[in-house]
Motif scaffolding. Structure first.
Motif, short mmCIF file in Angstrom:
data_model
loop_
_atom_site.label_atom_id
_atom_site.label_comp_id
_atom_site.label_asym_id
_atom_site.label_seq_id
_atom_site.Cartn_x
_atom_site.Cartn_y
_atom_site.Cartn_z
N GLU A 13 0.81 -1.21 0.00
CA GLU A 13 0.00 0.00 0.00
C GLU A 13 0.85 1.26 0.00
OE1 GLU A 13 -3.05 0.11 2.88
OE2 GLU A 13 -4.01 -1.71 2.13
N ARG A 14 2.10 1.12 0.41
CA ARG A 14 2.98 2.29 0.45
C ARG A 14 3.94 2.36 -0.73
NH1 ARG A 14 3.43 5.36 4.82
NH2 ARG A 14 2.34 4.68 6.68
N CYS A 15 4.12 1.24 -1.43
CA CYS A 15 5.12 1.23 -2.50
C CYS A 15 4.64 2.10 -3.67
CB CYS A 15 5.37 -0.19 -2.98
SG CYS A 15 6.54 -0.27 -4.34
N MET A 16 5.52 3.01 -4.12
CA MET A 16 5.18 3.92 -5.22
C MET A 16 5.74 3.41 -6.56
SD MET A 16 3.54 6.44 -3.82
CE MET A 16 3.68 7.82 -4.93
N GLY A 17 6.45 2.31 -6.54
CA GLY A 17 7.03 1.79 -7.78
C GLY A 17 8.12 2.68 -8.34
N CYS A 18 8.83 3.41 -7.46
CA CYS A 18 9.79 4.42 -7.95
C CYS A 18 11.15 3.83 -8.26
CB CYS A 18 9.92 5.56 -6.94
SG CYS A 18 10.76 5.10 -5.42
N HIS A 19 11.39 2.59 -7.90
CA HIS A 19 12.65 1.90 -8.20
C HIS A 19 13.84 2.42 -7.37
CE1 HIS A 19 10.90 -0.17 -11.78
NE2 HIS A 19 10.22 0.96 -11.88
N THR A 20 13.60 3.31 -6.39
CA THR A 20 14.70 3.82 -5.58
C THR A 20 15.41 2.68 -4.84
OG1 THR A 20 13.55 5.90 -5.29
CG2 THR A 20 15.27 5.42 -3.70
N VAL A 51 11.42 -4.27 -8.54
CA VAL A 51 10.08 -3.71 -8.35
C VAL A 51 9.20 -4.24 -9.47
CG1 VAL A 51 8.71 -1.61 -8.10
CG2 VAL A 51 11.09 -1.64 -7.35
N VAL A 52 8.07 -4.79 -9.09
CA VAL A 52 7.18 -5.38 -10.09
C VAL A 52 5.78 -4.78 -9.95
CG1 VAL A 52 8.44 -7.56 -10.17
CG2 VAL A 52 6.51 -7.30 -8.60
N GLN A 53 4.97 -5.07 -10.94
CA GLN A 53 3.59 -4.60 -10.89
C GLN A 53 2.67 -5.79 -11.09
OE1 GLN A 53 2.87 -1.03 -13.07
NE2 GLN A 53 0.66 -1.22 -12.97
N LYS A 58 1.88 -1.97 -7.17
CA LYS A 58 3.33 -2.00 -7.35
C LYS A 58 3.97 -2.47 -6.05
CE LYS A 58 2.65 1.98 -10.23
NZ LYS A 58 2.82 3.40 -10.40
N PRO A 144 11.57 6.08 0.05
CA PRO A 144 11.07 7.41 0.44
C PRO A 144 9.73 7.38 1.16
CG PRO A 144 10.86 7.10 -1.93
CD PRO A 144 11.57 5.89 -1.40
N THR A 145 9.04 6.26 1.10
CA THR A 145 7.74 6.22 1.77
C THR A 145 7.73 5.20 2.91
OG1 THR A 145 6.95 4.57 0.21
CG2 THR A 145 6.49 6.87 -0.33
N GLN A 146 8.90 4.72 3.28
CA GLN A 146 9.04 3.72 4.35
C GLN A 146 8.15 2.50 4.10
OE1 GLN A 146 8.42 6.20 7.85
NE2 GLN A 146 9.86 7.66 6.96
#
Lengths: 182, 626
Positions: A13-20, A51-53, A58, A144-146
């Motif tokens: 629910e927190r993953c933004m898929g940003c690949h960081t 990181v997958v979708q 994501k 970045p979103t923990q």
């Protein structure tokens, strides 16, 4: 007695898929230890996570540090092995046969080109929990979103028990009619 | 079979599937594969909450209440960052359209000075109409003298400091008053774009609403300025489009002819390529090479330009540019600017196809660059065509797979042509709208985007509209999608509701009118202005709506902004990167109504999108008491 080691989990629910997390992982495992330094030194960058979708969700995936790890069982040279706390790869002993890659149910181990003792070879890569890094796993630190966290099985179990026990009690107290009938 | 099903999901266009099967067979990736490889796409980017405008960053704002930063290093909030990013997209789009317009002004100037290498002034009537708007004397003067004054006056619009941009005054007085009240009446085309870049620099404008107003201002300078200039001067130089028939889709490529694809945006190039392909010298060269002739076909908007004016067939829209090469039957893909995938370089390398870039502004990896200069236009065009013809002998016939699919279409509906079809005045259409047989008009435009099944959004939204008696005017890649689906034939009136069907039949018109390329959305603006003026109301009072079902480019953001700024409710089929800011989202979908009398809506489902437009049109009809 064998210790139950920690593992990394993601909160989808927190993953933004940003690949960081992928970049942080790859950079942490270079000689330079950081992205800019590694790029300037033309070091190869290999993330151990991905990181997958899945439909619209994501999330990052990485090694679960299995207790009875298929990658360890299948390794013909003993390059993949179980330590007290996690499953490790000795790239020097690895022959790049990809058996571990084929049996891993999480797609968390892959074979790529790397340099081992001055020699370019194909070897297996997987999450090592950044055990040599005093700040802990680079992906967890970078998220970045923990969304990522390093969890210890016992803590997880204890926390879950506490949460579910509380829920159970709350459910009971809100349905006193029902409980009385019983 | 799973593969085939997977491919079937990519497009509703039957020509696409065999080409994607072929691509898979050959192992060449296309835009769909690259999109899959890009997933998951970064959520910060999707929400518009990352900022790279200064080197204290990059910064990104966490969308979660309890984790991550809520401000950039400079203190910019999600609202500020989203607004800045959005109007930078508008600046990019307005710059692209307007620079296209500038190139046409340059060509008109050279032509008037006798330095245009093959161009001529084809539409004197339009030249004189435009001259009158600029109060340029025409009596007793040669068309070149008038054109020179017009070119100079139009050129000056770009660098104007204090406004007004002349063509904005085509808008109804009430609309201009709205713009002036809110300080969004553009002062000059370039100035507003520059001011966006200034305001979005670190530490300048940090009020989201104030930023967005500047975005609207620049977009108006695009729609009513740069884009209108591009359209009008193209008409002067190449003729105002008139209705004619042609064919569209990959099936227009010819097995036994030299196939030349023209792709990009500016008719200065495509017009000359078309002319050079008809040169007897080139024709005999093609015969000598063993070809049955030279077949020029368009992709994207430059294709729309020559389709509208010469009936040159169109091979497809944005997502089909790679597929044209994959047919193995294309000798040359000739490109200028905008919407040209850099992937074409590596792809052409797998075939005999020559990928030829021409614009001094645009180079591509793997392309042969033959720079196009208007002073020697025809000669350069001949050189390029010659190169294509000479490449014919390298075609590998066993590699050629041209899909059979093509569709006839009736195109060429410039504002002038529509008025002519109506008998010289908009009255018959306005009467039909008043009587309710035509519920209203929808402008459906925009790109393709792999986030949406190719052409699905375009075709289904338009079909739903005409079924509900909404007349559709269209440009760009939506127009191509509609043409491919057979919606641009007078017979397509059968798919329309009873009222619209009757009107189309009596006038011999299709229910979906092709108005041109993406800069030609200016034709739609001009048409709306004429209708509003005829009724003595503002554009925002009219029963009209806009949509961009599959948009992807910055130009589309600018288009959306100027359409809404002109008072037209607009439905977007893909989500713009603004949802990270509650304030900006609120302004675009609600607050804008209090300023410009129109808003945006986002609806990826084309049926629901059409319903939103129909509801809006019904509301406007009720307000007008019709």
């Amino acid at each position: 007695m064998k210790l139950e080691g920690p593992f990394i989990v993601v909160d989808p629910e927190r993953c933004m898929g940003c690949h960081t997390c992928e970049i942080a992982c790859a950079a942490a495992h270079t000689k330079a230890g950081n992205l800019m330094g590694a790029v300037l030194a033309h070091e190869l960058l290999h993330p151990r996570n991905r990181v997958v979708q899945v439909d619209e969700v994501k999330l990052s995936t990485q090694c679960r540090q299995c207790e009875d790890a298929p990658c360890v069982r299948v390794c013909p040279t003993g390059a993949t092995y179980q330590t007290e706390t996690y499953t490790a790869v000795d790239q020097q002993r690895c022959i790049g046969c990809r058996l571990c890659m084929m049996v891993c149910p999480f797609g968390a181990i892959h074979v790529a080109t790397t340099e081992v003792e001055g020699r370019s070879k194909r070897a297996a890569f997987k999450c090592d929990l950044c055990l040599d890094r005093k700040e802990g796993p680079a992906c967890v630190e970078a998220c970045p979103t923990q969304a990522l966290s390093l969890r210890y099985p016992k803590e997880v179990v204890a926390a879950s028990s506490a949460v579910s026990a509380r829920q159970y009690l709350e459910a009971l107290s809100s349905k006193d009619q029902l409980t009385r009938q019983r | 079979m799973a593969q085939t099903e997977d491919i079937r999901e990519k497009s509703i266009d039957p020509s696409v599937q065999p080409m994607l099967e072929r691509a898979k067979e050959l192992g060449v990736p296309t835009v769909w594969d690259r999109y899959q490889a890009m997933l998951p796409q970064c959520g910060f980017g999707e929400l518009g909450i990352c900022c790279r405008n200064c080197n204290m960053g990059p910064c990104r704002i966490s969308p979660f209440e309890d984790a991550g930063p809520k401000q950039g290093v400079c203190g910019a909030t999600a609202d500020i960052i989203v607004a800045r990013n959005l109007i930078r997209m508008i600046a990019g789009g307005a710059a692209a359209h307007s620079d296209h317009g500038r190139d046409l002004a340059h060509t008109l100037m050279l032509t008037a000075e006798g330095k245009g290498g093959g161009y001529e002034i084809k539409d004197t009537e339009k030249l004189n109409t435009l001259a009158a708007e600029y109060q340029i004397k025409t009596k007793g003067r040669s068309k070149e003298e008038v054109a020179l004054d017009l070119a100079r006056a139009v050129y000056a619009e770009f660098g104007k400091q204090e406004g007004p941009v002349q063509f904005t005054r085509r808008a109804p007085e009430k609309r201009v008053a709205v713009w002036q009240n809110f300080g969004i009446d553009p002062r000059g085309v370039d100035r507003e774009i520059v001011e966006i870049m200034h305001r979005t620099h670190i530490g300048v404008d940090n009020d989201p609403v104030h930023l967005i107003l500047q975005g609207l201002k620049a977009s108006i300078a695009d729609g009513w300025g740069g884009s209108t200039i591009a359209t009008e001067l193209s008409d002067v130089l190449f003729g105002t489009p008139q209705p004619q028939r042609s064919e569209v889709n990959l099936g227009v490529l010819q097995k036994a002819q030299v196939n030349i694809i023209i792709h990009g945006h500016e008719p200065t190039l495509s017009e000359m390529i078309v002319a050079a392909s008809k040169d007897p010298e080139m024709k005999s060269l093609a015969e000598k090479a063993g070809a049955d002739g030279i077949n020029v076909a368009g992709i994207c908007c430059t294709g729309n330009e020559v389709l509208m004016r010469h009936g040159i067939p169109l091979a497809g829209n944005f997502m089909q540019q790679e597929l044209a090469v994959i047919t193995g039957a294309v000798e040359a893909v000739i490109v200028d600017v905008q919407c040209i995938m850099p992937a074409l370089g590596a792809l052409s390398d797998c075939f005999h196809t020559k990928f030829i870039s021409t614009s001094p502004k645009a180079k591509f990896p793997g392309a042969t660059h033959i720079e196009f200069h208007e002073e020697k236009a025809y000669d350069i065009a001949k050189d390029i065509v010659r190169m294509a013809v000479e490449n014919y002998r390298f075609r590998r016939p066993n590699q050629v797979q041209i899909p059979d699919d093509k569709m006839e279409c009736m195109v060429g509906f410039s504002t002038e042509a529509i008025l002519k079809a109506l008998g010289g005045t908009p009255d018959p259409l306005l009467e039909a709208i008043k009587s309710g047989s035509v519920k209203g008009i929808a402008g459906v435009v925009g790109c393709n985007n792999p986030k949406i099944q190719h052409d699905f959004g375009h075709v289904h939204l338009v079909q739903e509209l005409i079924k509900n008696n909404v007349l559709v005017v269209t440009t760009g890649c939506n127009a191509i999608a509609c043409a491919k689906a057979g919606l641009m034939l007078p017979e397509a009136a059968d798919q329309a509701g009873e009222g619209l069907k009757e009107v189309c039949r009596s006038l011999g018109l299709p229910p979906v009118l092709h108005m041109g390329s993406c800069v030609d959305i200016s034709r739609i603006l001009t048409f709306c202005a004429a209708a509003a003026n005829a009724l003595g109301v503002d554009i925002s009072d009219l029963p009209i709506a806009g949509a961009a079902p599959e948009w992807m480019s910055e130009k589309a953001v600018s288009i959306g902004a100027y359409v809404v700024s002109s008072g037209i409710f607009t439905v977007l089929g893909t989500v713009p990167p603004v949802l990270g800011s509650p304030e900006v989202t609120e302004v675009l979908t609600k607050g804008a109504k209090d300023v410009v009398g129109a808003t945006f809506a986002v609806e990826p489902d084309p049926y629901k999108g059409a319903q939103l437009m129909i509801n809006h049109i019904d509301e406007k009809r009720a307000a007008l008491g019709i």
